[in-house]
Design an enzyme around this catalytic site. Structure first.
Site: not given
Ligand code: UD1
Ligand code: UDP
Length: 372
Positions: A96, A118, A132, A209, A211, A242
């Site tokens: 998603d 999924e 999502e 984490h 939104r 996160h």
């Molecule tokens: C995204 C997904 C969400 C998922 C989540 C898992 C969408 C709309 N949402 O949301 O479904 O549950 O990822 O974590 O795609 N950032 C870093 N380094 C990283 C990752 C993130 O710096 O490795 C920071 C960045 O500033 C980035 C922010 O996190 O802009 C948010 O990341 P983004 O992918 O935009 O959205 P998530 O809220 O993480």
């Molecule tokens: N996870 C990880 N390290 C962390 C936190 C979570 O490897 O510090 C793993 C967790 O086991 C799961 C996945 O990340 O498989 C979940 O990711 P996240 O919570 O970012 O996204 P969501 O599941 O909500 O889409």
């Protein structure tokens, strides 16, 4: 040979697609191509390292503080050119995220069939999880094959008019990933984690984490967690925070300065999974963790008002606490104090699968060549 292009970009997609890539790579009838958008950079790389996946295309799209519109536009444009040059027989997307939706749209524009892994989760509210829920619905419209994890997911798709012949029930690939990294005598590299006495203390693993939880709801969640630690001397919290800057600033403000609350960096998948296995319970707004924790016998307090994973609630492996401080405290305290209740939840059966989802997906992809 069937040319399969697997596309992903965030941590959860990577974890759930990695075991599938491994099965695709091994199959003599398949040419496997991996494209990552790197919608997440560091958190994606952590997963690629663990599963030893070297992408054929790394689009390196993440920008700090990126907006949904920006990521969508960047993914759409960049993925389109990869698909146009690779000309795969099928593009696999997962779940998603923005990578999922925009990647599926790019494939559709190139008239390449999309397999949605999924598929079929629905909360019924387009603003929770946001965005999502909408991404999933749009991916369902764009996909040709739908790999659904549960019977409920299949029913959701059929209800939206999707041809039953194009839906395959597989279980969730996250269980395949999980069982590949759990080790009974696992030792952490991080001294903070190694010094925790998991036998003496009740360790609560926290992640947050989403939104729709940023801002006020997250403040209430973090205040509840602090209050729980203050009220129970044997409770210790570990929170791998996160990398979203908005999550980090709230966590710093509300959860620092307590000796039994450990804020740490996001963990690689193997230590994280083994930390889940050693914890007493998990408080989270994550989707994937709701699916993983029951395999490890860990009750989950869901920090969201809605879940698109009702199977877990029905199976009794998770409780949905919402984002109100008092309710979170009440529901979590029950799991800390009431042994019988805790035992019932920890012994409930995982409805998400048996660790063989990837095998089923690949089998169908090969059959589909003849059906289509
Ligand atoms: C995204 C997904 C969400 C998922 C989540 C898992 C969408 C709309 N949402 O949301 O479904 O549950 O990822 O974590 O795609 N950032 C870093 N380094 C990283 C990752 C993130 O710096 O490795 C920071 C960045 O500033 C980035 C922010 O996190 O802009 C948010 O990341 P983004 O992918 O935009 O959205 P998530 O809220 O993480
Ligand atoms: N996870 C990880 N390290 C962390 C936190 C979570 O490897 O510090 C793993 C967790 O086991 C799961 C996945 O990340 O498989 C979940 O990711 P996240 O919570 O970012 O996204 P969501 O599941 O909500 O889409």
């Amino acid at each position: 040979m069937i040319k399969v292009l697997t596309l992903f970009g965030t941590r959860p997609e990577a974890i759930k697609m990695a075991p599938l890539v491994k099965v695709l790579e091994k199959d003599p009838e398949i040419t496997s191509i991996v494209c990552v958008t790197a919608q997440h950079r560091q958190m994606l790389d952590q997963v690629l390292d663990v599963f030893k996946i070297v992408p054929d295309h790394d689009l390196n799209l993440m920008q700090h503080g990126q907006t949904l519109t920006e990521v969508t536009a960047r993914v759409l444009e960049s993925v389109q050119s990869v698909i146009a040059s690779e000309k795969p027989d099928i593009v696999l997307v997962h779940g998603d995220t923005t990578t999922t939706f925009a990647g599926a749209l790019a494939a559709f524009y190139e008239q390449i069939p999309v397999g949605h892994v999924e598929a079929g989760l629905r909360s019924g509210n387009i603003y929770s999880p946001y965005p999502e829920e909408m991404n999933r619905m749009l991916a369902s419209r764009l996909a040709t094959i739908h790999f659904a994890a549960t019977d409920g997911n299949v029913v959701n798709l059929v209800r939206e008019g999707i041809d039953e012949g194009k839906i395959v029930k597989t279980g969730n690939t996250v269980i395949d990933a999980l069982v590949s990294v759990i080790e009974p005598d696992y030792r952490f590299k991080d001294p903070i984690l190694n010094n925790i006495n998991f036998e003496k203390n009740k360790v609560i693993l926290v992640t947050a984490h989403r939104r729709e939880n940023l801002g006020e709801p997250m403040v209430k969640i973090f205040s509840a967690i602090r209050a729980i630690v203050e009220h129970h001397e044997d409770v210790e919290v570990v929170f791998p925070v996160h990398l979203n800057p908005k999550v980090r600033s709230s966590a710093d403000e509300y959860l620092t300065g307590h000796s039994r609350i450990h804020l740490i960096e996001p963990l690689e998948y193997k230590p994280f999974a083994n930390l889940m296995a050693k914890s007493y319970l998990i408080m989270t707004d994550s989707g994937g963790i709701q699916e993983e924790a029951p395999t490890l016998g860990k009750p989950v307090v869901v920090l969201r008002t809605e879940t698109e994973r009702p199977e877990a609630v029905e199976a009794g492996t998770v409780v949905v606490a919402g984002v109100e401080k008092d309710i979170i405290i009440e529901m979590t305290s029950r799991l800390i104090n009431d042994e019988k209740y805790y035992k019932t939840m920890s012994e409930a059966v995982n409805p998400y699968g048996d660790g063989r989802a990837c095998e089923r997906i690949v089998k169908f992809i090969k059959l589909w060549k003849y059906i289509d």
